[in-house]
Design a protein around this motif. Structure first.
Motif, PDB file in Angstrom:
ATOM      1  N   VAL A 147      41.335 -45.163 -16.273  1.00 17.50           N
ATOM      2  CA  VAL A 147      39.990 -45.583 -16.673  1.00 17.50           C
ATOM      3  C   VAL A 147      39.542 -44.838 -17.935  1.00 17.50           C
ATOM      4  N   ARG A 148      39.822 -43.547 -18.025  1.00 15.64           N
ATOM      5  CA  ARG A 148      39.412 -42.772 -19.197  1.00 15.64           C
ATOM      6  C   ARG A 148      40.120 -43.208 -20.470  1.00 15.64           C
ATOM      7  N   LEU A 149      41.251 -43.862 -20.337  1.00 19.65           N
ATOM      8  CA  LEU A 149      41.980 -44.337 -21.516  1.00 19.65           C
ATOM      9  C   LEU A 149      41.705 -45.800 -21.850  1.00 19.65           C
ATOM     10  N   THR A 150      41.134 -46.550 -20.902  1.00 13.70           N
ATOM     11  CA  THR A 150      40.983 -47.991 -21.138  1.00 13.70           C
ATOM     12  C   THR A 150      39.554 -48.521 -21.003  1.00 13.70           C
ATOM     13  N   ASP A 151      38.643 -47.752 -20.431  1.00 12.50           N
ATOM     14  CA  ASP A 151      37.284 -48.240 -20.192  1.00 12.50           C
ATOM     15  C   ASP A 151      36.387 -47.931 -21.383  1.00 12.50           C
ATOM     16  N   GLU A 152      35.598 -48.922 -21.799  1.00 14.67           N
ATOM     17  CA  GLU A 152      34.712 -48.761 -22.962  1.00 14.67           C
ATOM     18  C   GLU A 152      33.632 -47.709 -22.736  1.00 14.67           C
ATOM     19  N   PHE A 153      33.393 -47.344 -21.500  1.00 19.03           N
ATOM     20  CA  PHE A 153      32.424 -46.290 -21.220  1.00 19.03           C
ATOM     21  C   PHE A 153      32.911 -44.950 -21.786  1.00 19.03           C
ATOM     22  N   TYR A 154      34.242 -44.750 -21.787  1.00 16.03           N
ATOM     23  CA  TYR A 154      34.826 -43.486 -22.237  1.00 16.03           C
ATOM     24  C   TYR A 154      35.399 -43.551 -23.645  1.00 16.03           C
ATOM     25  N   VAL A 155      35.958 -44.688 -24.028  1.00 14.26           N
ATOM     26  CA  VAL A 155      36.620 -44.803 -25.331  1.00 14.26           C
ATOM     27  C   VAL A 155      36.107 -46.021 -26.067  1.00 14.26           C
ATOM     28  N   GLU A 156      36.076 -45.918 -27.408  1.00 13.72           N
ATOM     29  CA  GLU A 156      35.573 -47.034 -28.204  1.00 13.72           C
ATOM     30  C   GLU A 156      36.478 -48.247 -28.081  1.00 13.72           C
ATOM     31  N   ARG A 157      37.774 -48.012 -28.024  1.00 16.07           N
ATOM     32  CA  ARG A 157      38.694 -49.126 -27.802  1.00 16.07           C
ATOM     33  C   ARG A 157      39.785 -48.676 -26.837  1.00 16.07           C
ATOM     34  N   ALA A 158      40.226 -49.603 -26.034  1.00 19.39           N
ATOM     35  CA  ALA A 158      41.202 -49.282 -24.990  1.00 19.39           C
ATOM     36  C   ALA A 158      42.518 -48.829 -25.601  1.00 19.39           C
ATOM     37  N   SER A 159      43.133 -47.838 -24.979  1.00 21.11           N
ATOM     38  CA  SER A 159      44.448 -47.380 -25.418  1.00 21.11           C
ATOM     39  C   SER A 159      45.487 -48.449 -25.105  1.00 21.11           C
ATOM     40  N   GLN A 160      46.599 -48.375 -25.805  1.00 18.30           N
ATOM     41  CA  GLN A 160      47.676 -49.343 -25.625  1.00 18.30           C
ATOM     42  C   GLN A 160      48.490 -48.938 -24.391  1.00 18.30           C
ATOM     43  N   LEU A 161      47.918 -49.254 -23.262  1.00 15.29           N
ATOM     44  CA  LEU A 161      48.455 -48.789 -21.990  1.00 15.29           C
ATOM     45  C   LEU A 161      48.321 -49.890 -20.953  1.00 15.29           C
ATOM     46  N   VAL A 162      49.366 -50.091 -20.163  1.00 16.61           N
ATOM     47  CA  VAL A 162      49.315 -51.047 -19.064  1.00 16.61           C
ATOM     48  C   VAL A 162      49.992 -50.398 -17.860  1.00 16.61           C
ATOM     49  N   LEU A 163      49.455 -50.667 -16.680  1.00 12.79           N
ATOM     50  CA  LEU A 163      50.000 -50.085 -15.462  1.00 12.79           C
ATOM     51  C   LEU A 163      50.385 -51.187 -14.486  1.00 12.79           C
ATOM     52  N   GLU A 204      52.922 -34.240 -15.014  1.00 11.66           N
ATOM     53  CA  GLU A 204      52.345 -34.240 -16.363  1.00 11.66           C
ATOM     54  C   GLU A 204      50.916 -34.777 -16.345  1.00 11.66           C
ATOM     55  N   ILE A 205      50.683 -35.838 -15.590  1.00 10.97           N
ATOM     56  CA  ILE A 205      49.337 -36.409 -15.476  1.00 10.97           C
ATOM     57  C   ILE A 205      48.416 -35.427 -14.761  1.00 10.97           C
ATOM     58  N   ARG A 206      48.908 -34.775 -13.718  1.00  5.75           N
ATOM     59  CA  ARG A 206      48.094 -33.777 -13.013  1.00  5.75           C
ATOM     60  C   ARG A 206      47.709 -32.626 -13.929  1.00  5.75           C
ATOM     61  N   ARG A 207      48.668 -32.160 -14.705  1.00 10.85           N
ATOM     62  CA  ARG A 207      48.465 -30.972 -15.535  1.00 10.85           C
ATOM     63  C   ARG A 207      47.639 -31.261 -16.793  1.00 10.85           C
ATOM     64  N   MET A 208      47.950 -32.349 -17.490  1.00 11.64           N
ATOM     65  CA  MET A 208      47.339 -32.606 -18.802  1.00 11.64           C
ATOM     66  C   MET A 208      46.255 -33.672 -18.797  1.00 11.64           C
ATOM     67  N   GLY A 209      46.234 -34.518 -17.797  1.00  8.11           N
ATOM     68  CA  GLY A 209      45.261 -35.602 -17.776  1.00  8.11           C
ATOM     69  C   GLY A 209      45.514 -36.590 -18.909  1.00  8.11           C
ATOM     70  N   PRO A 210      44.458 -37.246 -19.408  1.00 12.56           N
ATOM     71  CA  PRO A 210      44.621 -38.259 -20.455  1.00 12.56           C
ATOM     72  C   PRO A 210      45.262 -37.745 -21.748  1.00 12.56           C
ATOM     73  N   ALA A 211      45.273 -36.434 -21.953  1.00 12.80           N
ATOM     74  CA  ALA A 211      45.863 -35.875 -23.174  1.00 12.80           C
ATOM     75  C   ALA A 211      47.345 -36.192 -23.291  1.00 12.80           C
ATOM     76  N   CYS A 212      48.043 -36.399 -22.171  1.00 13.52           N
ATOM     77  CA  CYS A 212      49.482 -36.657 -22.253  1.00 13.52           C
ATOM     78  C   CYS A 212      49.783 -38.036 -22.845  1.00 13.52           C
ATOM     79  N   PHE A 213      48.792 -38.939 -22.860  1.00 11.50           N
ATOM     80  CA  PHE A 213      49.041 -40.264 -23.440  1.00 11.50           C
ATOM     81  C   PHE A 213      49.394 -40.158 -24.916  1.00 11.50           C
ATOM     82  N   ARG A 214      48.795 -39.215 -25.628  1.00  7.91           N
ATOM     83  CA  ARG A 214      49.091 -39.045 -27.065  1.00  7.91           C
ATOM     84  C   ARG A 214      50.583 -38.769 -27.268  1.00  7.91           C
TER      85      ARG A 214
END
Length: 200
Positions: A59-75, A138-148
């Motif tokens: 949600v933090r990488l794809t929701d407009e509430f948190y980011v201006e545009r959704a990251s290029q991510l699909v689950l 990695e997701i537990r440790r770094m959170g959304p920062a690992c997407f970069r």
């Protein structure tokens, strides 16, 4: 990436149960994106502990509430649930943008990724190459920062851009946006205001 799911159906996690089954729909949903394959189960205690973290991460990488545009991510959720009802119950608590394989899909049994235990998150480049075999820690440790890091490893082409003339008509992103704009206009220093008046 769509070739990974050729001849298969992906279900969009919403109440209408939309399906992406044509090559064109799959291509549009998966092209130029980092793909996360989440192997999990709603009954597994470790999955119940990890799933809220993954939901927040997504949600933090794809929701407009948190980011201006959704990251290029699909689950895509690859269920290890015992019944279709348990899978549906679990997916109701997850974001609507998640995709999943249908419960009875035999493809899950023969999936090419060796996943020994759940939860597991396999991270893939758009061409299907593996970036991370299991990114749970990695997701537990770094959170959304690992997407970069994944974005750089995947060498994604950033096609989300605006032309210079589009910036005048950018849609407001939140209710507080007009207040924010007004605040910045009011907080100008007296010197800047005098310079603007002199230019007029």
């Amino acid at each position: 990436m769509a070739s990974l799911f050729t001849g298969k159906v992906l279900v969009v996690n919403n109440s209408a149960r939309d399906e992406l089954d044509t090559e064109r729909e799959l291509g549009r949903s998966l092209e130029n994106k980092v793909l996360l394959l989440y192997f999990g189960s709603g009954e597994c205690p470790r999955c119940r502990e990890f799933s809220p973290l993954l939901r927040d991460f997504f949600v933090r990488l794809t929701d407009e509430f948190y980011v201006e545009r959704a990251s290029q991510l699909v689950l895509v959720y690859v269920s290890r649930d015992e019944t279709e009802e348990k899978q549906s119950k679990f997916l109701k608590t997850m974001p609507k943008r998640w995709l999943s394989l249908p419960f009875k899909d035999e493809f899950k049994r023969y999936f090419r990724f060796a996943v020994a235990e759940v939860p597991a998150v396999v991270v893939l480049k758009p061409n299907g190459e593996v970036i991370a075999g299991n990114a749970v820690e990695e997701i537990r440790r770094m959170g959304p920062a690992c997407f970069r890091n994944w974005q750089e490893a995947a060498q994604l082409v950033d096609r989300n851009f605006l032309l210079a003339e589009d910036f005048d008509d950018v849609a407001r992103r939140s209710i507080t946006d007009p207040i924010r704009r007004l605040k910045y206009k009011l907080n100008k220093t007296e010197d800047e205001e005098e310079e603007e008046e002199g230019e007029e």
